[in-house]
Design an enzyme around this catalytic site. Sequence first.
Site, short mmCIF file in Angstrom:
data_model
loop_
_atom_site.label_atom_id
_atom_site.label_comp_id
_atom_site.label_asym_id
_atom_site.label_seq_id
_atom_site.Cartn_x
_atom_site.Cartn_y
_atom_site.Cartn_z
N HIS A 76 0.96 -1.34 0.08
CA HIS A 76 -0.01 -0.05 -0.02
C HIS A 76 0.90 1.24 -0.07
O HIS A 76 2.18 1.42 0.37
CB HIS A 76 -0.95 -0.13 1.22
CG HIS A 76 -2.08 -1.05 1.18
ND1 HIS A 76 -3.14 -1.18 1.99
CD2 HIS A 76 -2.21 -2.26 0.36
CE1 HIS A 76 -3.91 -2.07 1.81
NE2 HIS A 76 -3.38 -2.63 0.76
N CYS A 82 -6.14 2.00 5.65
CA CYS A 82 -6.75 0.66 6.11
C CYS A 82 -6.06 0.33 7.60
O CYS A 82 -5.48 0.99 7.98
CB CYS A 82 -6.49 -0.43 5.38
SG CYS A 82 -4.78 -0.91 5.19
N GLU A 85 0.86 4.02 1.70
CA GLU A 85 1.38 4.20 3.13
C GLU A 85 2.49 3.44 3.44
O GLU A 85 3.76 3.93 4.12
CB GLU A 85 0.19 4.07 4.23
CG GLU A 85 -0.98 5.01 3.92
CD GLU A 85 -2.06 4.40 3.13
OE1 GLU A 85 -3.20 4.54 3.46
OE2 GLU A 85 -1.68 3.50 2.31
N CYS A 91 -2.44 -0.29 7.71
CA CYS A 91 -1.68 0.98 7.36
C CYS A 91 -1.59 1.71 8.60
O CYS A 91 -0.58 2.43 9.07
CB CYS A 91 -2.03 1.62 6.19
SG CYS A 91 -1.60 0.77 4.56
#
Length: 160
Positions: free
Chosen positions: A65, A95, A67, A98
């Site tokens: 992801h 999410c 992040e 993260c």
Amino acid sequence: MKELTFEQHERYMQETLRLAHLAQEEGEVPNGCVIVDAGQVRRAEAAIIGRAYNQVEKLRDATAHAEMLAITQATEALDDWRLTDTIMYITKEPCAMCAGAIVLARIPLVVYGLPDPQRGGVSVFNLLDHPRLNHRCEVIPGVLEEPCRELFQEFFRDRR
């Protein structure tokens, strides 16, 4: 942490949108992330120490992801896993995975555009301000929310 101006937050959010568009072009969920060194911002110096977009499909890695990738870059830039004087900007609310990484990295301020009321690490799980965790983050939601929303709607409309 000295508060930045709304214009500064918008400037960094514009960069997350640029990165999100790159993700979209590559068929990835259009989420971009920028991490800035807040001390450098206060001194009006170059401030971005991490920038990334989702690369789950490209890397075949569920943890790729934006992040997570940006946190790795920022920790390398500062040579420290503690990102205690930084600000993370994200196109969409993080999410749970993260959000957990954000807490572990000790990022004090998270700014995002689009909320995720179904899966969000903030709005659903409250991980960035959970009283049982050892670190809490200040959160500024809704910065450039409309362009972020339009980008996500376009992406998922095209996928259907």
